[in-house]
Motif scaffolding. Sequence first.
Motif, PDB file in Angstrom:
ATOM      1  N   ALA A   1       0.831  -1.203   0.000  1.00 58.30           N
ATOM      2  CA  ALA A   1       0.000   0.000   0.000  1.00 58.30           C
ATOM      3  C   ALA A   1       0.868   1.257   0.000  1.00 58.30           C
ATOM      4  O   ALA A   1       0.551   2.243  -0.685  1.00 58.30           O
ATOM      5  N   THR A   2       1.958   1.241   0.755  1.00 55.95           N
ATOM      6  CA  THR A   2       2.866   2.384   0.765  1.00 55.95           C
ATOM      7  C   THR A   2       3.534   2.554  -0.592  1.00 55.95           C
ATOM      8  O   THR A   2       3.740   3.682  -1.063  1.00 55.95           O
ATOM      9  N   SER A   3       3.862   1.444  -1.252  1.00 58.51           N
ATOM     10  CA  SER A   3       4.423   1.512  -2.610  1.00 58.51           C
ATOM     11  C   SER A   3       3.414   2.126  -3.570  1.00 58.51           C
ATOM     12  O   SER A   3       3.767   2.936  -4.439  1.00 58.51           O
ATOM     13  N   THR A   4       2.144   1.749  -3.417  1.00 57.24           N
ATOM     14  CA  THR A   4       1.088   2.321  -4.258  1.00 57.24           C
ATOM     15  C   THR A   4       0.955   3.819  -4.003  1.00 57.24           C
ATOM     16  O   THR A   4       0.824   4.621  -4.939  1.00 57.24           O
ATOM     17  N   PHE A   5       0.987   4.209  -2.734  1.00 57.41           N
ATOM     18  CA  PHE A   5       0.949   5.620  -2.357  1.00 57.41           C
ATOM     19  C   PHE A   5       2.128   6.363  -2.993  1.00 57.41           C
ATOM     20  O   PHE A   5       1.975   7.468  -3.528  1.00 57.41           O
ATOM     21  N   PHE A   6       3.302   5.751  -2.978  1.00 52.83           N
ATOM     22  CA  PHE A   6       4.505   6.352  -3.558  1.00 52.83           C
ATOM     23  C   PHE A   6       4.346   6.538  -5.060  1.00 52.83           C
ATOM     24  O   PHE A   6       4.747   7.569  -5.621  1.00 52.83           O
ATOM     25  N   VAL A   7       3.737   5.566  -5.726  1.00 53.15           N
ATOM     26  CA  VAL A   7       3.504   5.681  -7.173  1.00 53.15           C
ATOM     27  C   VAL A   7       2.612   6.877  -7.474  1.00 53.15           C
ATOM     28  O   VAL A   7       2.891   7.682  -8.373  1.00 53.15           O
ATOM     29  N   GLY A   8       1.522   7.027  -6.726  1.00 57.21           N
ATOM     30  CA  GLY A   8       0.631   8.167  -6.943  1.00 57.21           C
ATOM     31  C   GLY A   8       1.323   9.489  -6.700  1.00 57.21           C
ATOM     32  O   GLY A   8       1.191  10.435  -7.483  1.00 57.21           O
ATOM     33  N   LEU A   9       2.078   9.571  -5.614  1.00 56.52           N
ATOM     34  CA  LEU A   9       2.819  10.788  -5.273  1.00 56.52           C
ATOM     35  C   LEU A   9       3.811  11.167  -6.366  1.00 56.52           C
ATOM     36  O   LEU A   9       4.001  12.352  -6.672  1.00 56.52           O
ATOM     37  N   SER A  10       4.434  10.187  -6.976  1.00 54.78           N
ATOM     38  CA  SER A  10       5.523  10.455  -7.923  1.00 54.78           C
ATOM     39  C   SER A  10       5.068  10.677  -9.358  1.00 54.78           C
ATOM     40  O   SER A  10       5.892  10.841 -10.250  1.00 54.78           O
ATOM     41  N   ARG A  11       3.742  10.720  -9.591  1.00 54.06           N
ATOM     42  CA  ARG A  11       3.255  11.009 -10.952  1.00 54.06           C
ATOM     43  C   ARG A  11       3.339  12.507 -11.268  1.00 54.06           C
ATOM     44  O   ARG A  11       3.235  12.899 -12.429  1.00 54.06           O
ATOM     45  N   ALA A  12       3.476  13.337 -10.240  1.00 51.71           N
ATOM     46  CA  ALA A  12       3.353  14.783 -10.430  1.00 51.71           C
ATOM     47  C   ALA A  12       4.683  15.445 -10.734  1.00 51.71           C
ATOM     48  O   ALA A  12       5.727  15.065 -10.198  1.00 51.71           O
ATOM     49  N   ALA A  13       4.620  16.469 -11.567  1.00 55.12           N
ATOM     50  CA  ALA A  13       5.801  17.281 -11.852  1.00 55.12           C
ATOM     51  C   ALA A  13       5.925  18.439 -10.865  1.00 55.12           C
ATOM     52  O   ALA A  13       7.037  18.789 -10.450  1.00 55.12           O
ATOM     53  N   HIS A  14       4.793  19.039 -10.466  1.00 60.29           N
ATOM     54  CA  HIS A  14       4.876  20.245  -9.637  1.00 60.29           C
ATOM     55  C   HIS A  14       3.931  20.296  -8.440  1.00 60.29           C
ATOM     56  O   HIS A  14       4.219  20.997  -7.476  1.00 60.29           O
ATOM     57  N   ARG A  15       2.791  19.580  -8.498  1.00 62.12           N
ATOM     58  CA  ARG A  15       1.850  19.684  -7.377  1.00 62.12           C
ATOM     59  C   ARG A  15       1.177  18.349  -7.103  1.00 62.12           C
ATOM     60  O   ARG A  15       0.802  17.635  -8.034  1.00 62.12           O
ATOM     61  N   VAL A  16       1.012  18.055  -5.824  1.00 61.97           N
ATOM     62  CA  VAL A  16       0.201  16.914  -5.402  1.00 61.97           C
ATOM     63  C   VAL A  16      -0.743  17.397  -4.311  1.00 61.97           C
ATOM     64  O   VAL A  16      -0.322  18.043  -3.348  1.00 61.97           O
ATOM     65  N   ILE A  17      -2.025  17.076  -4.497  1.00 60.84           N
ATOM     66  CA  ILE A  17      -3.051  17.436  -3.517  1.00 60.84           C
ATOM     67  C   ILE A  17      -3.746  16.154  -3.076  1.00 60.84           C
ATOM     68  O   ILE A  17      -4.211  15.373  -3.903  1.00 60.84           O
ATOM     69  N   PHE A  18      -3.809  15.929  -1.767  1.00 65.85           N
ATOM     70  CA  PHE A  18      -4.487  14.774  -1.196  1.00 65.85           C
ATOM     71  C   PHE A  18      -5.833  15.227  -0.646  1.00 65.85           C
ATOM     72  O   PHE A  18      -5.924  16.283  -0.026  1.00 65.85           O
ATOM     73  N   THR A  19      -6.879  14.430  -0.859  1.00 63.18           N
ATOM     74  CA  THR A  19      -8.203  14.817  -0.362  1.00 63.18           C
ATOM     75  C   THR A  19      -8.811  13.722   0.508  1.00 63.18           C
ATOM     76  O   THR A  19      -8.472  12.545   0.385  1.00 63.18           O
ATOM     77  N   ALA A  20      -9.718  14.140   1.372  1.00 57.76           N
ATOM     78  CA  ALA A  20     -10.466  13.205   2.217  1.00 57.76           C
ATOM     79  C   ALA A  20     -11.835  13.797   2.513  1.00 57.76           C
ATOM     80  O   ALA A  20     -11.983  15.015   2.639  1.00 57.76           O
ATOM     81  N   THR A  21     -12.854  12.944   2.598  1.00 60.04           N
ATOM     82  CA  THR A  21     -14.219  13.410   2.886  1.00 60.04           C
ATOM     83  C   THR A  21     -14.843  12.651   4.045  1.00 60.04           C
ATOM     84  O   THR A  21     -16.018  12.844   4.335  1.00 60.04           O
ATOM     85  N   THR A  22     -14.084  11.783   4.682  1.00 61.59           N
ATOM     86  CA  THR A  22     -14.643  10.971   5.767  1.00 61.59           C
ATOM     87  C   THR A  22     -14.117  11.435   7.124  1.00 61.59           C
ATOM     88  O   THR A  22     -12.944  11.763   7.257  1.00 61.59           O
ATOM     89  N   PRO A  23     -14.983  11.441   8.135  1.00 56.90           N
ATOM     90  CA  PRO A  23     -14.534  11.816   9.494  1.00 56.90           C
ATOM     91  C   PRO A  23     -13.488  10.810   9.999  1.00 56.90           C
ATOM     92  O   PRO A  23     -13.525   9.632   9.668  1.00 56.90           O
TER      93      PRO A  23
END
Length: 642
Positions: A595-617
Amino acid sequence: MNLDDEYPEELAGARTVAPGLWRPTDIEDLEPTAWEALRHTGNAAVTAGPGAGKTEFLAQRAAYLLQTGVCRAPGRILAISYKRDSAINLARRVAARVPDHAHRFVSLTFDAFTKGLVDRFAQALPSPWRFDHAGYDIQFWYERAVRDFLTEIARNGPAGMERKLYSINAGRFLADTVGIWKLPLNPEEVPASAEEYAAWSWWQEQYLGSRVPTVDFTMLNRIADLLVRSNPRIARALRATYPFVFVDEFQDTTSAQITFLQTVFGHPGVDTTAVGDSKQRIMRFAGALEDAMGRYEKDFSAKRFHLTWNFRSSAELVSAQHHVASKLDPAITQGVSKAKSETGHVPLEIWTYPNEARQSEHIAEWIATDISSSGRSTSDFALVARQKVADIEPTLAIALSRRGISLRNDDTTYGKLRLTELLKNDVIQLLIGVLQLAAEKFGLASTWVETQALLNRINGNEHSVREERTSADHLSAFTSDLRQWLRTNPVSTTDPVSVIQRATLIVEAKQLKAFVRSQHAGDDLALLLEALTERLRAVMKAERSWSQIFSDVAAQDAATLMTIHRSKGLEYHTVIMLGLDDQQWWSYKKDSQEATSTFFVGLSRAAHRVIFTATTPGHRTGGIRALYELLDSAGVKETHWN
């Protein structure tokens, strides 16, 4: 015996250059270690982080080998990728850099290569394994079916094996048990060990005991391995045809795949190059080895090269990526950003919302404002999620549409192809280009150039000025006739089948089929046309103009929505990672490393900005709080939007 005798011989006029004088094509330079790996003779293990240009490195190595004559004609380079779109992308890069030698570069997926061997040489299999004219069926088994099978053989198998058979992991059975068993020439003898007995029993039930054998791609791999082992002539021909072999994304290699590579290409006279990044190993669920690159180094006596330059991401993002990467590999060296820096925005942020509706509205408004103020393209934005993107799509698409922005779900399936695979195919690009040129008479200069270039490639006219002129005249006349047909056939009453059939007349059917086969052994023209027709049918429901319809089919100016797995190998200016919560990341507790590797893949797709979102308490205090702790320690701030 030449396995690729359908390809043309070496083109006249393709000249070689001395290795010491060779320079990269279309890029300024390579990093020093990349130069060493590129010129290396023998097997090479090239490790590189995200943005290091792994695909570009392979394209430049191919250019070097072909242009210097190190890969001597008529020898070819075989490139094996794990995703169809990766194989297509690499083939395109090589064709753009060395067009005179492009026919000597064969880019396939692992599954397409092994399936192609089995289909072509099935009659050379040992007689007990040979299937008749009915062929075989491809099936994918769920874990429950495998567990039921293992329970059955444990109850009824040889005495003394029951406990070991019950202990076999059903989820890994195909990859780790069936995938490592070398098929014997004679399958009648019952194996003595529990693991081999389980694999043998599986083959007896699914393949040997069935009128029409049933297989998955792991089993096809094992059949291809047997085919090569039992036919020295085929083995010699493969090694003579492909004296150089590339394998991309090697960290996702399975036991079956690396064993097959050893069988076919682990021999003197064949140089293999494996490229990968252990931090991006996200296919463990599909059987990826724990340390594939280490296994390769040992089995192939390969020399290790490590690339550190990052051509994609800003220095701030490279630093954040290293922060996460260190959790996966504490000894990792931080990459060096070679990307152009930008100012005026925050590189990493966390945005939280009271609900998904508010999230969709705010993100849509923010993207629209950013595009308006910066001049960026809609396609610069990617929205990625761990899973369930289809659930996210409706509200997000509506919110973006209100602001004149299209959303493209790359995970949507049309026919038997995902959208991202469909739109990257050269034949599909040709047909869409032809339709766009027919619908819009002026203002599509780049589309004209790209479509004519594809037409020339398919017809083999790339090296004749006279034939290129004839091809241009044909394209002009054809699109003019098609334009008249479109004018008399409105969107509301026209069957998309007839539209695609008209467009395919641009090239003779025989020529089009041959080109499809030459590009990817696993492709079929009918499958491609079916998928394109379904894509057109879905878009035509909007009843816009033909020009807008064909633009929507191509979806070139759209924000992309996809899973993180699908985003692997891609890059965008801005990445918005949706749903950093326990609902999307429920598998974190099951396998935090992957799961951390998957998170790393998502993070590393960006050239300049990464925004993380959440909608659950409680998004910070749930099962993935460790990911939030990583972001907090990297200094990432959180903003709540009411």
